[in-house]
Structures are given as C-alpha cells and as structure tokens.
Design a protein around this motif. Structure first.
Motif, short mmCIF file in Angstrom:
data_model
loop_
_atom_site.label_atom_id
_atom_site.label_comp_id
_atom_site.label_asym_id
_atom_site.label_seq_id
_atom_site.Cartn_x
_atom_site.Cartn_y
_atom_site.Cartn_z
N ALA A 296 1.10 -1.27 0.40
CA ALA A 296 0.15 0.01 -0.13
C ALA A 296 0.89 1.80 0.12
CB ALA A 296 -0.79 -0.15 1.74
N GLY A 297 0.46 2.46 -0.09
CA GLY A 297 1.06 3.88 -0.54
C GLY A 297 0.88 4.72 0.81
N PHE A 298 -0.58 5.18 1.28
CA PHE A 298 -0.34 5.46 2.50
C PHE A 298 -0.75 5.02 3.91
CE2 PHE A 298 -1.39 8.28 -1.36
CZ PHE A 298 0.36 9.12 -1.52
N GLN A 299 -0.52 5.36 5.08
CA GLN A 299 -1.32 5.40 6.32
C GLN A 299 -1.27 6.28 6.72
OE1 GLN A 299 0.19 2.97 9.16
NE2 GLN A 299 -1.97 2.51 9.58
N ILE A 300 -3.50 6.66 7.14
CA ILE A 300 -2.82 8.42 7.78
C ILE A 300 -2.91 7.32 9.36
CG2 ILE A 300 -5.08 9.41 8.57
CD1 ILE A 300 -6.23 9.52 5.60
N MET A 301 -2.49 7.79 9.92
CA MET A 301 -2.66 6.96 11.54
C MET A 301 -1.22 7.65 12.44
SD MET A 301 -2.90 4.88 13.66
CE MET A 301 -4.24 4.07 12.97
N GLY A 302 -1.61 8.44 13.33
CA GLY A 302 -1.13 8.61 14.41
C GLY A 302 1.29 7.61 14.32
N ASP A 303 1.97 8.66 14.85
CA ASP A 303 2.89 9.07 14.57
C ASP A 303 3.80 7.04 15.66
OD1 ASP A 303 1.99 9.99 17.32
OD2 ASP A 303 4.36 11.26 16.41
N TRP A 304 2.81 6.34 15.96
CA TRP A 304 3.16 4.51 16.80
C TRP A 304 3.40 4.11 15.32
CZ3 TRP A 304 -1.40 7.99 18.65
CH2 TRP A 304 -2.64 7.49 17.45
N ALA A 305 2.83 4.34 14.41
CA ALA A 305 2.92 4.16 13.14
C ALA A 305 4.69 3.58 12.56
CB ALA A 305 1.95 4.50 12.32
N LYS A 306 5.27 4.58 13.29
CA LYS A 306 6.75 4.78 12.89
C LYS A 306 7.83 3.48 13.92
CE LYS A 306 9.96 7.23 14.83
NZ LYS A 306 10.53 8.77 15.28
N GLY A 307 7.24 3.48 14.61
CA GLY A 307 7.51 2.84 15.97
C GLY A 307 7.60 1.00 15.11
N GLU A 308 6.54 1.49 14.30
CA GLU A 308 6.09 -0.17 13.38
C GLU A 308 7.60 -0.51 12.44
OE1 GLU A 308 4.22 -3.22 14.08
OE2 GLU A 308 4.20 -1.39 16.10
N PHE A 309 7.81 1.12 11.21
CA PHE A 309 8.47 0.90 10.32
C PHE A 309 10.07 0.58 10.76
CE2 PHE A 309 6.56 2.60 6.43
CZ PHE A 309 5.14 2.51 7.27
N LEU A 310 9.78 1.38 12.04
CA LEU A 310 12.04 1.30 12.34
C LEU A 310 11.87 -0.25 13.36
CD1 LEU A 310 11.50 4.84 15.29
CD2 LEU A 310 12.51 4.37 12.07
N ASN A 311 10.94 -0.91 13.63
CA ASN A 311 10.78 -2.20 14.56
C ASN A 311 11.29 -3.15 13.38
OD1 ASN A 311 11.35 -4.12 16.44
ND2 ASN A 311 9.10 -4.66 15.42
N ALA A 312 10.81 -2.81 11.83
CA ALA A 312 10.58 -3.72 10.31
C ALA A 312 11.72 -3.17 9.89
CB ALA A 312 10.24 -3.12 9.85
N LYS A 313 12.93 -2.27 10.73
CA LYS A 313 13.97 -1.37 10.33
C LYS A 313 14.27 -0.58 8.85
CE LYS A 313 16.76 -4.43 12.81
NZ LYS A 313 15.95 -4.23 14.31
N LYS A 314 13.08 -0.10 8.72
CA LYS A 314 12.78 0.87 7.49
C LYS A 314 13.93 2.13 8.13
CE LYS A 314 11.07 -2.14 5.27
NZ LYS A 314 12.04 -2.46 4.49
N VAL A 315 13.99 2.79 6.82
CA VAL A 315 14.62 4.20 7.21
C VAL A 315 13.86 5.70 6.84
CG1 VAL A 315 17.13 5.86 6.97
CG2 VAL A 315 16.79 3.10 7.36
N PRO A 316 13.74 6.32 7.76
CA PRO A 316 12.92 7.72 7.27
C PRO A 316 13.29 8.44 6.57
CG PRO A 316 13.72 7.68 9.81
CD PRO A 316 14.13 6.90 9.23
N GLY A 317 12.58 8.84 5.59
CA GLY A 317 13.86 9.45 4.10
C GLY A 317 13.86 9.50 3.44
N LYS A 318 14.42 7.22 3.51
CA LYS A 318 14.68 6.67 2.43
C LYS A 318 13.91 5.55 2.08
CE LYS A 318 18.73 3.27 2.42
NZ LYS A 318 18.31 1.61 2.93
N ASP A 319 13.50 5.25 3.04
CA ASP A 319 12.76 3.70 2.70
C ASP A 319 10.98 3.93 2.77
OD1 ASP A 319 13.63 1.88 2.45
OD2 ASP A 319 14.05 1.31 4.57
#
Ligand code: BGC
Length: 410
Positions: free
Chosen positions: A255-278
């Motif tokens: 999927a392209g987008f999720q509209i969600m509070g910034d606890w979503a970022k915790g999931e991206f980081l936990n999956a080793k994704k990098v903001p700005g890059k992934d």
C-alpha cells in the motif's frame, strides 16, 4: 557472613529475586510498542524493581480500560496504568489515584511538563500521573518506493492533492490507503480530516466545546464527505484489521499510505526501515502547523505502603530526561518534557518535536478527539459510533452530521 549478605543483596538487585515490584497495565503489544516498553522495563529492573506485565491487546486502549474497571471494582488495582486524557480525570474523580506531589516537587515536573499535558496529569492540584510521551494523530506514513513507482513526485499539501496522489498509487496497482476497520482507527483519521476541513478554530468548537452549530454545520458535512472519499481508497479486507497490520502493508510495499498517529513510526523502525529512504512522514494534508496530540501517561493507583516505594521509582524513571529520549526514539512519539534535546531523534522525530513546540506557541495545539484528549469517553464513544457507521456506509453524510449533534449530549 558479610560476604553472604552482600551476595544476597546483589542477587536481589540483579534479577533472581526482587525486593520490590510494580504491576503495569498497558496496551503496547505490537512489535514497535513492545520494543519501546522494553526500554522502561529494563530501566526499572536495573534498579531492582520487578516488572509484572499486564498487557491487554487492542489499539487505542478500549479493551485495556475494560480490564482496568474489573480490577478496580475488585479492589485490586495495578500499580500503574497506561491511560489517555479524560480517562485519567475520570479515575481521579473517583478518588482512587495516588498523590505524586512529593516526587513531582523534588524533580520539578511543574516546570518541565507542557501545560497541555499537566491539564490531565494533575487533578485538584495533585500530580496523579506521569506522562511518558506526546503522540499526535495528524500524520501520514508512505512507502517511498511505491510513491516513486506511482509517479508521486511531490507530497500532497491539501486534501485534493492527497486524493490525486492516491489515485496515482491505485493506478500503479497498489492499495492507496492501508486501513484497519476499527472505530478508533476511523476516528483517528477523522481528527485529521476535521482539522484539514475546518481549521483549528472549527476543530475546537466542534470537538472541545461540543458546539452544536459547529457539529451540525456544512463544514462537518464536508468532513464526512471526505471520509466517504477516503473509504474508496481502502482494500476489501480492511474490516477489523489491527493498525499494525495496516502499517505492515505500507512497510511491505503493498500500500502507498497509512493515516495514523506517530506510533506507526515505531513499526517502521522495528522493521529496520529508515525515514526519508524507505518511508516518508508528513502531516495530514491541510493540517500543516497544527497538532492534534495524545499523550500516554501512567496513572498511578493508590496501593499499599509496601508497593508505594516502587511506584515512586517507576514515576521517577518515567520522568527521567535520558529515559524520555531513549523511549520516544523507539516509540515514534516525542518527549513529554520541554528540556529534552532532539539530537537522538530521526527526521520525523525532530519534525514532531518542532511541530509540537510551534503549535504550543501559536495556539494550534489541540487534544485528539480520537484518543480521549478532547471529550470524555462517553461522548468519544458516541462520536466513534457515528463515524464508523458512516465509514461503513450504514448512514449517509447528512445523517452522520445530525447524529454528531445528538452524540455530543451523551
Ligand atoms: C496510544 C499509543 C499506542 C496506540 C496504538 C494510542 O492510543 O497513545 O501509545 O501505540 O494507541 O495502540
């Protein structure tokens, strides 16, 4: 003999046996949330305080609050409970929360915790809860590669641009909006939609002042029409999906987008994704400069004398500036103190801290309706009900507006 006593004392502190313990009820059960909680657990265990975990799954915390009611009714409250906004005030009114004024005065909480949070951390002049973070709900999370493939070259800055970008994502064969069909998730989206559609004053009138003219207005009608437009962007399996599984759809490039509070970022980081890059983070289009906040606080319940010392240690550990940085870097939120530097935070975190400080100065900081910081649970739940039935096509936008007016009297 001395040696044996020293060894026993070391054992107590090191973990095989603990002199003190805290029982903590919370709803942090996703991968990112658990990683953040571990920072707190580890911190206390180092101080010789055993952590008795009482997780109750369910985003937004509704199930956790039900479990809590049962415990308090049975006369056996946990030491500390993750809690949001008006729920804290409601429990304080029942007279069941502890008085943290001594530790708060010693550590100067009055000077370092933002006033908007203190409105919930204190009741009748007493500190009753320790705020661990500040989240906000008006965020969008996007998969960078999906946007690139879909030819979305500029991040949307208003609702129409968002719809255009979503159409491109759909056209490229992806799900435009990853969403979990649960009332609190729909309400989370609604926070951003109402802010974008009516602006900060309208949001205040409708959600904080429960002004019937605002709730029944054309602006509210337009907000519901926009919700109906967003409904067309979700996949067919959205019903009852957990928020972290929706985040995973963006993380995995479905999927392209999720509209969600910034606890979503915790999931991206936990999956080793990098903001700005992934992935990219941006404010819900049309809400730049505004922040709809929710702060997780640990409400402290009145517990027996032997447990009270550990409770104070927990409160003090939560308020420690170093801990607030380490925890919030992992959680996706920002510190609940104004004196924590942003150095350890990634770009999204730095933006979150800057946005919060600016919104606070410019008076564009409002409590999240969806997460219990605008109205008490009785009205919040009545709003949830309307928003969800509308999202699922059970009532049209006109009927939803009428029902919002009625719901405000709950
Ligand atoms: C809480 C967050 C939590 C989210 C999803 C929100 O209400 O403030 O800490 O991560 O719910 O469970």
């Amino acid at each position: 003999m001395k040696k044996i006593i020293a060894a026993a004392a070391a054992l107590l502190v090191s973990g095989a046996g603990y002199a003190q313990g805290v029982e903590v009820l919370h709803w942090w059960t996703s991968g990112g949330e658990a990683a953040a909680l571990n920072v707190l657990k580890g911190n206390l265990e180092k101080q010789g305080v055993k952590w008795n975990d009482m997780p109750v799954a369910g985003g937004g915390g509704e199930q956790a609050m039900t479990a809590l009611r049962a415990r308090v009714t049975a006369g056996n409250p946990p030491t500390a409970v993750q809690m949001l906004g008006f729920d804290i005030t409601d429990w304080a009114k029942q007279g069941v929360l502890a008085d943290l004024n001594a530790v708060a005065a010693k550590e100067g909480w009055d000077k370092t915790v933002p006033k908007a949070l203190q409105a919930f951390s204190k009741h009748d002049g007493k500190w009753i809860a320790a705020p661990v973070n500040v989240h906000s709900t008006n965020w969008v999370w996007a998969n960078k590669e999906v946007l690139d493939k879909a030819g979305v070259t500029k991040l949307p800055t208003n609702f129409d641009e968002f719809m255009d970008a979503a159409a491109k994502v759909q056209k490229a064969g992806f799900i435009a909006l990853a969403h979990g069909g649960q009332p609190w998730q729909e309400a989370t989206i609604f926070d951003g939609v109402v802010l974008a559609t009516g602006g900060i004053d309208f949001y205040r009138k409708a959600f904080i002042q429960k002004d019937k003219a605002a709730l029944g207005s054309d602006t509210m009608l337009k907000s519901f029409e926009r919700m109906a437009a967003l409904r067309k962007l979700v996949d067919k399996d959205f019903s009852n999906r957990d928020w972290n599984l929706a985040a995973a759809m963006v993380i995995n490039g479905k999927a392209g987008f999720q509209i969600m509070g910034d606890w979503a970022k915790g999931e991206f980081l936990n999956a080793k994704k990098v903001p700005g890059k992934d992935f990219v983070c941006f404010r819900f289009p049309g809400t730049q400069g505004m922040v709809s906040f929710n702060s997780d606080q640990f409400a402290m319940f009145k517990v027996g004398g032997d447990k009270a010392a550990a409770q104070v240690k927990l409160a003090s550990a939560i308020m420690d500036p170093g801990f607030q940085s380490a925890f919030n870097v992992v959680k996706g939120s920002v510190p609940a103190r104004t004196d924590v530097p942003d150095t350890a935070f990634d770009d999204c975190g730095k933006k979150g801290m800057k946005d919060l400080a600016e919104a606070n100065t410019k008076n564009t900081l409002v409590g999240s309706m969806a997460h219990g910081h605008a109205v008490p649970a009785s009205i919040k739940n009545a709003f949830y009900d309307v928003i969800t039935r509308h999202f699922n096509g059970q009532i049209d936008s006109k009927a939803a507006v009428k029902e919002m007016v009625a719901a405000a009297s709950n």
